[in-house]
Design an enzyme around this catalytic site. Structure first.
Site, short mmCIF file in Angstrom:
data_model
loop_
_atom_site.label_atom_id
_atom_site.label_comp_id
_atom_site.label_asym_id
_atom_site.label_seq_id
_atom_site.Cartn_x
_atom_site.Cartn_y
_atom_site.Cartn_z
N LYS A 81 7.25 -14.22 -8.01
CA LYS A 81 6.16 -15.19 -8.06
C LYS A 81 5.85 -15.78 -6.69
O LYS A 81 4.73 -16.21 -6.44
CB LYS A 81 6.50 -16.28 -9.07
CG LYS A 81 6.56 -15.72 -10.49
CD LYS A 81 6.53 -16.78 -11.55
CE LYS A 81 6.30 -16.17 -12.91
NZ LYS A 81 7.41 -15.28 -13.37
C1 LIG Z 1 7.12 -14.18 -14.27
C2 LIG Z 1 8.11 -13.06 -14.24
C3 LIG Z 1 7.82 -11.79 -14.79
C4 LIG Z 1 6.55 -11.50 -15.57
O1 LIG Z 1 5.41 -11.49 -14.81
P1 LIG Z 1 3.96 -11.50 -15.54
O2 LIG Z 1 3.00 -11.44 -14.42
O3 LIG Z 1 3.92 -12.79 -16.29
O4 LIG Z 1 3.91 -10.33 -16.43
C5 LIG Z 1 8.75 -10.78 -14.66
N1 LIG Z 1 9.94 -11.00 -14.06
C6 LIG Z 1 10.27 -12.20 -13.51
C7 LIG Z 1 11.60 -12.37 -12.87
C8 LIG Z 1 9.37 -13.26 -13.57
O5 LIG Z 1 9.70 -14.46 -13.04
#
Ligand SMILES: *Cc1c(COP(=O)(O)O)cnc(C)c1O
Length: 494
Positions: free
Chosen positions: A142
């Site tokens: 993120k």
């Molecule tokens: C948020 C997150 C995801 C999922 O991502 P999306 O864009 O919501 O599909 C996958 N793995 C981790 C570690 C995350 O923090």
């Protein structure tokens, strides 16, 4: 619930309407953004950045996709990540934010990442790779979007002479990434609610050790659902929302998707695109990251297959099997960041599948709300199956994969990454060439699962270890709307 999406658009449009510069309706010839529900005004990039959700409840999408030629893709190989990032993102941000303004923001956003390649590849087996997307300050993917988005927000607000208040609830990872993204930004004050005693101590410290005057951590005496309900109610209180200019940097913001498109291009170029383009496997919750892969494809990167990797929270996998998008109960798993049964960004794909027919999208989302289900139709399903495959991965398979990768390679991977590896290996559908698994979190964030799988706790990277000694700052409040609102009113700058 629309995956953390809170009603933030109205107050944003209030800001948009009042902003003297930079935030304006689109008049030029480059990309403009429309709502998937068709009832909100078209906006330029700065508008959609601040709006997040459109005020008709829809999501903003670009009206057309910028095209990247095969020669341009080939030329991305060997170039610094930030240069490629700026090149690609400027096609979405201009003219509201031209490349010349974007470049220093992007360089700054990735300067603190702990690998020179920003998003490096690690080889797992012949022609199989892990894309390490945990090199940012909070060790989850993120950061790749939020570090840019925080700076974009600040840039647009400063230019407009405005100040906004970010309010959010977190069950763990998103809160720290959002806090790191907006810390020390003078045009933003942030209030992040977490359930007291219900996040891991590492997760709490990643939030509470941030020493910045614009960050307020609130431990709520209650559950994550209580925190989320409080945030929703704050957005639902129009005078409060407008008085404090509330906004959310949540996963449906277009700018987050945009920033995630970049590593599909850099990875593919590094592995031989446009001649050889990898299959990507993507651990998926809200479908933001997987949709970014789809956008890369629409821009000209011929990704043969995007594998949607889920745990037992499998709404998208069931959709690919049955053609029905049906809400399910959320189950807690060892890959908690993808414990989601309504993938909010899917609405963007739905809009495309419907040929841009916003009325159709609206009807389907209404039926989801009313009946918990809608069908996409045979033609749309066939189109989806031509691009995506999907696999729900069990807890046992996840742990077994972590153990096998540890035994065979000496590599420790986190449970989300393992979900991706299992699904990617199973669902490449006969497409040869490179296979890339997106590694969305550092294993040190999930020490218990790592210990279960490998028998040992993961090594703590220095940037996480440092937090263990820093003083924590947070206030504790009851799960009471009046108490939280009074707290925000006292500290927000309006
Ligand atoms: C948020 C997150 C995801 C999922 O991502 P999306 O864009 O919501 O599909 C996958 N793995 C981790 C570690 C995350 O923090």
């Amino acid at each position: 619930m629309r995956g953390g999406a809170v009603q933030s658009a109205e107050d944003l449009l209030y800001v948009v309407a009042r902003a003297p510069v930079g935030v304006r309706r689109h008049e030029d010839t480059t990309v403009q953004y429309v709502s998937t529900r068709g009832q909100a005004p078209a906006l330029d990039f700065a508008g959609v950045l601040l709006a997040g959700l459109a005020d008709d409840g829809g999501l903003y999408v670009p009206e057309s996709w910028p095209a990247i030629s095969p020669a341009e893709i080939a030329a991305f190989a060997g170039r610094p990540y930030t240069e490629v990032a700026c090149d690609l993102m400027a096609r979405f941000t201009a003219p509201a934010i031209p490349a010349s303004e974007l470049a220093p923001l992007v360089a700054d956003a990735y300067a603190g990442f702990d690998h020179a390649a920003v998003a490096p590849l690690r080889q797992l087996s012949p022609d199989e790779w892990i894309l390490e997307l945990f090199r940012g300050p909070t060790l989850s993917f993120k950061d790749y979007a939020l570090q840019v988005v925080g700076r974009l927000f600040d840039h647009v607000l400063q230019r407009a002479g405005l100040h906004m208040t970010v309010v959010g609830a977190t069950s763990g990872d998103t809160g720290s990434a959002a806090i790191e993204a907006v810390r020390d930004r003078s045009s933003i004050t942030a209030f992040i609610l977490h359930p007291k005693g219900r996040v891991t101590s590492v997760q709490r410290r990643q939030m509470t050790t941030v020493d910045s005057p614009n960050i307020h951590n609130i431990a709520i005496e209650g559950t994550f659902d209580d925190c989320q309900a409080l945030v929703k109610k704050m957005f639902g209180d129009a005078p409060f929302r407008i008085r404090n200019r509330l906004t959310a940097v949540n996963s449906i913001n277009w700018a987050r998707v945009m920033a995630q498109v970049v590593y599909y291009f850099t990875t593919a170029a590094a592995l031989g695109a446009p001649a050889r383009v990898p299959v990507f496997s993507v651990p998926t919750g809200n479908f933001g990251d997987a949709f970014a892969g789809h956008v890369a494809r629409r821009m000209g990167l011929a990704i043969p297959r995007l594998v949607i990797a889920t745990n037992r929270n499998d709404i998208l996998v069931r959709l690919l099997q049955t053609g029905e998008y049906r809400k399910g109960d959320v189950h807690a798993t060892i890959s908690p960041s993808i414990d989601i049964q309504v993938s909010s960004n899917f609405e963007r794909l739905l809009f495309e599948l419907a040929g841009g027919d916003a009325a159709k999208v609206t009807a389907r989302m209404q039926s989801l709300e009313r009946d918990g289900v809608f069908a996409v139709g045979d033609r749309a399903l066939a189109v989806m199956r031509g691009e995506f495959s999907g696999r729900a991965v069990s807890e046992d398979e996840t742990l077994a994969c972590m153990r096998a990768v540890w035994n065979e390679n000496g590599d420790v991977i986190d449970p989300h990454t393992a979900v991706g590896v299992v699904a990617g290996r199973a669902m490449r559908d006969g497409f040869g060439g490179p296979l890339v698994h997106l590694s969305t979190a550092h294993p040190a964030k999930f020490p218990d699962a790592v210990e279960d799988a490998t028998g040992a706790k993961p090594q703590i990277p220095p940037r996480l270890a440092r937090l263990l000694d820093l003083p924590e700052r947070y206030d504790t409040l009851p799960a009471d709307l009046a108490a939280v609102q009074a707290y925000v009113d006292q500290r927000a700058i309006s």
